[in-house]
Design an enzyme around this catalytic site. Sequence first.
Site, PDB file in Angstrom:
ATOM      1  CG  ASP A 124      10.044   8.733   5.454  1.00  0.00           C
ATOM      2  OD1 ASP A 124       9.140   9.342   4.815  1.00  0.00           O
ATOM      3  OD2 ASP A 124      10.371   7.568   5.193  1.00  0.00           O
ATOM      4  CD  GLU A 189       7.932   7.141  -0.204  1.00  0.00           C
ATOM      5  OE1 GLU A 189       7.634   6.633  -1.292  1.00  0.00           O
ATOM      6  OE2 GLU A 189       9.122   7.494   0.055  1.00  0.00           O
TER       7      GLU A 189
END
Lengths: 506, 506
Positions: A124, A189
Site C-alpha cells: 500500500d 502499513e
Amino acid sequence: MTIWQLPSMLLVVISSVSTHPHHLFEYDELSQYVDSHQEEYVQTLRDWVAVESDSSDVLRRPDCHRMMDMTAEKLQAMGGKVELVDIGVQELPDGKTVALPKVVTAQFGSDPSKQTVCVYGHVDVQPAKLEDGWATEPYNLTDINGNLYGRGASDNKAPVLAWIHTVEAYQALSIDLPVNVKFIIEGMEETGSNGLDAMIVAQKDTFFSDVEYIIISDCGWLSRRPALTYGTRGNCYFFAEVEGPKQDLHSGVYGGTVIEPMTDLIGILDTLISPSGKILIPGIREAVAPLSDEEWKMYQDIEFDIESFKSKIGVSQLMYSNKVDLLAHRWRYPTVTIHGIEGGFSGPGSKTVIPAKVIAKFSIRQVPNMDPAVVKKQVTDYLNSVFAKRKSPNKLKVTMIIGAKPWLADTKHPLYEAGKAAVKRVFNVEPDLIREGGTIPIAKTFEDVTGKSIIMMPIGGFDDGLHSQNEKMSRYNYIEGTKLLADYFDEISLLQKVQDIFPSKL
Amino acid sequence: MTIWQLPSMLLVVISSVSTHPHHLFEYDELSQYVDSHQEEYVQTLRDWVAVESDSSDVLRRPDCHRMMDMTAEKLQAMGGKVELVDIGVQELPDGKTVALPKVVTAQFGSDPSKQTVCVYGHVDVQPAKLEDGWATEPYNLTDINGNLYGRGASDNKAPVLAWIHTVEAYQALSIDLPVNVKFIIEGMEETGSNGLDAMIVAQKDTFFSDVEYIIISDCGWLSRRPALTYGTRGNCYFFAEVEGPKQDLHSGVYGGTVIEPMTDLIGILDTLISPSGKILIPGIREAVAPLSDEEWKMYQDIEFDIESFKSKIGVSQLMYSNKVDLLAHRWRYPTVTIHGIEGGFSGPGSKTVIPAKVIAKFSIRQVPNMDPAVVKKQVTDYLNSVFAKRKSPNKLKVTMIIGAKPWLADTKHPLYEAGKAAVKRVFNVEPDLIREGGTIPIAKTFEDVTGKSIIMMPIGGFDDGLHSQNEKMSRYNYIEGTKLLADYFDEISLLQKVQDIFPSKL
C-alpha cells in the site's frame, strides 16, 4: 552466551567461510542474472506503481484489494505456497465497516535442514496527487536519468519486488535457495497495519512456528553509503475534532456572533509545541530514555553531511546546528508534526466560510521509553484541559487512530554481522549503522509476539522522497539492492553453519 | 433641502398617490401573471443553477463564461439592448493570467420622460461539493417541500431572475414599464468583483450617465418579516503563506530536525483573535465608529429571536447573549474568521507529511470607519512582527487579495420610502430596516463612482444558507419577491411624480 558475545576469533571464521570460492561463483552468476533482467524488473515495478493502493482512502480500497491479488498471483506463479489471509474489517469514523486488504503469505522451500527467514513488506502507499506538486503523474512510473519516479516506488513496492526477484533469480539459475524463504506482505502499513497484529498473534504457532529471522526492507540509507537499520521511532497519530454549528456558515452573515470551531482548534494546536521544537504536553519529554555517552560517540562517527541535508530539503536553517543533535532528534527523541486540517476551506482561491467542523491531524513520534497508551492519555487530558480554559460551547473530540511503538535491535546480533558481510560483498564498503526516524510498527509486533530477531536492511536511497512529492527509486538501488538480498540469503545460511559448529551458542 | 427632510405631510401625499386605483389594477394583473408562470421561473432557475459558475476556481472559468453568455442571451431574447463588456484578465498567483467573465449590461426603455434605474446582480457562485455535506447534488436544483436547493439559488441567481421576470411580466401584459430599466450583471462577485470597479469608472459617463438609482437584491431578510437593507460590512481577505522546505517531507524521517511551516502558521494565526472574540491586531478596534444611542434603540426594536437563531445554526451558546450585542456584532463591528489552510493534508484519513508550504485563508469584516488600505498594513505589520519573534528560517508572505469597503445608506431617503410602500402592498407589513453582515463590495463602488443613491431590497429568506451546504431559495420568496420587484418599479416612478411637483426639492 550468545554468538554476539563470542570472541572476535569466531567472526574471522565466519568471515572466511563467507568468501569460499563456490559461494563467490554463485554470487557472480546471480549478479549477472539480475543485471540482465533489469528492464523486466522495471516493467514489473511500473505495473505495481500503476495500482493506486492508497490505504488511507477508503474510496481506493478496491485498488488495495487488487494490489494484494497481484502480489499473490506473482508469488503463486513462482511456485510458492501462497495464501490470501482474511484479516477482517476496518471500522470507519461513521460506524460503517469496510474489508481490510488481505495479507499475502507465501513459502518457498520447507527443508528442515535449512533455516527459515521471513521477509516482510507492504504494497500500500501514501496518498499522492499530481496537483500536490509532482513533476510526473504519481501512478505512472517515469524514468528520468535513471530515477524511477512514482508513488510507492521506494516505499515499499521496489524493495518487495527486489526480494521476489531474488527468489526468482535463484530459481531461474537452478541454484538451491540457501534458506527457506517466507513472505508476509500487507496492504495497510501506511495507516497503521490495521489487522496485522491480530493475524501475527493468530499465526504465531503455525506460519511463524519455524521462522528464525524476520527481515524488513521498508526504509532507506542515510547517505550514499549503504546502511543497516537497528531502530525505528513509533508514532501516535491523533485526530482533534472541534465541532460547532450544525453546518458551515457564511462568515459575513454569522461572523462575530458564532464561536468558531476553527479559532478554537488553532488555539489548542498552538499549545502542542514551542517555536524551538519543545513538546509542551506534560509527561512526554520526561519519558524519553537519556542519551548515553556511547550513543553520543556513535552518532559522532556516522557519515552525515549537514550542508547536503539542508540543501536537499531546501532550508537555510535546521532545528539544531550540530550532527549529534540532528541525528538524535531524527532518531531517538519524540517530535510533534501538525499534518493539516480537514473540514476547513483548503482549496485554492478564497471562500468566506465558517467551517462547522474541523479536524486537525497531528502525530507524535515515539521513542524508548514512551508508551502509546500513556501518550494517548497525556495528549487527550492536556488538550481537554487547554480547551476547557477557552470556555467554548463547541465540542472537542480527541482520538488516537494509530499507536505504534518504537523498535530497537542489538547491532552485535549475528543477523547484523551477516548484513555487514553482504554489504561488503556487493558494495565493497562497511555499512553505516543507523536508526530510522519513521515508523515500521510491525517490527515491534514481530519482536513482541514471535520473539524472533529482526533486521532492517534498506535498499532505498537517502533522497527517495518517501511520503512526499516525486518519490522515486533509482535503478542503481533497485538493481544493486536485489543483488544485496540475493547474497544476504547466503550470508544468513552461514549463521547456520556456525550454529552447527557451536550448537549451544545460538 | 432633500425630500427626506420634507415634512411628513408630503409623505402622506406620496402614500396616497401610490394607492390610486389604476395602479392597483396593474399590480393585481402582474401578480396573477407571476403566479401563473411559477413553474417556468423554477425551470429557468434550474437551468442557471446547473452551471457551476464558481468564480473562485479558475478550472471552472469556462462555466463562468457560459453563465454570462446565458444571461446575455436571455436579456437579448427579451429585446433588451445588451452588451457583453470585456473587463480584462485576472492575474493568478503563479503569474499566469486568465480572462475575467465579461460583464453583462442591458437596457429596457430609454424614454427621457422616465427615470432610469439600474439593477445590479451576479451569477457566479461560491464553491460547493456534494461531499461537503449537501443532502442533494449542489448543481441540480431540487425541490423539497417548496424549497429549491442548489448552489447559487438564493445567492444570487433567483434574485437576478426575479428582476428579469419582472420586466418580462410587464412586457407580456403590454404594461408600459414605469421606469427605464438597466441591468448590470457580473460573474466575479464571490471573489471580490475583480475588474468591475474599473468598468464602472470607465462607463461612468456612458452607461451610468442617465441612471438615477441603483438597486441590489444580493442579500436576505433577517426573519420571516420582509426587510430593506441599508448597510453592509466590507471584507479584507488575507492569505498568510509560510514556506519552508522545497517539498513536502516525511514526518518520521524529518520530524525533529526541520522547523515546520505548519507550526509557524498555527502560531501566528493564534494571535489574531482571543477566545472571547476580541481582535488582537493593534489599531483595528480603535477605528470602529462608536455605537450611538439611536442605533442601540433601533436594534432593540428589531424582530430577532435569539433562540431560533441558535437553533437554526445548531449551537448552545453564542458569542453574546443579548439581541443588541448580537445584531451589532453581525452588522457594525469587525470580526476575524479563519476559513482554512491550503497545502496541508486536508483529506479524510491520515498522512504523515510535513507540508512544505501552507497558506492560511482568513478575512476581517470591515465596518465604518475602517479603511482596507490601513487594515492591510496593520495586519501585515502585525503578523510579520509576531512571526519575527519565532526566529524561524521559514518565509512568511502576507497578501490581501480582497479589500472591500463597508457601505451605509440613509434609511430616510425616498428610495427607502418607496421600498417600504412596495413591501406594504405585497406583504401587508412594515419591513424591518436591517444591515447585512456580509459584503456587497459593489454598493460602495457605485456610491463612490456614480454618486447615485443605492437601495438593497432583499428577496431571499433568512435561512437560505448562503455560502454553506444546502443553500436554497423558497418558492414563496422567489415568487412573492418577483411581485415585490414588479410593484417597486411603480413605487419608484412615484418619486418622479413628487419630483415633478417639487422640482427643486430632489
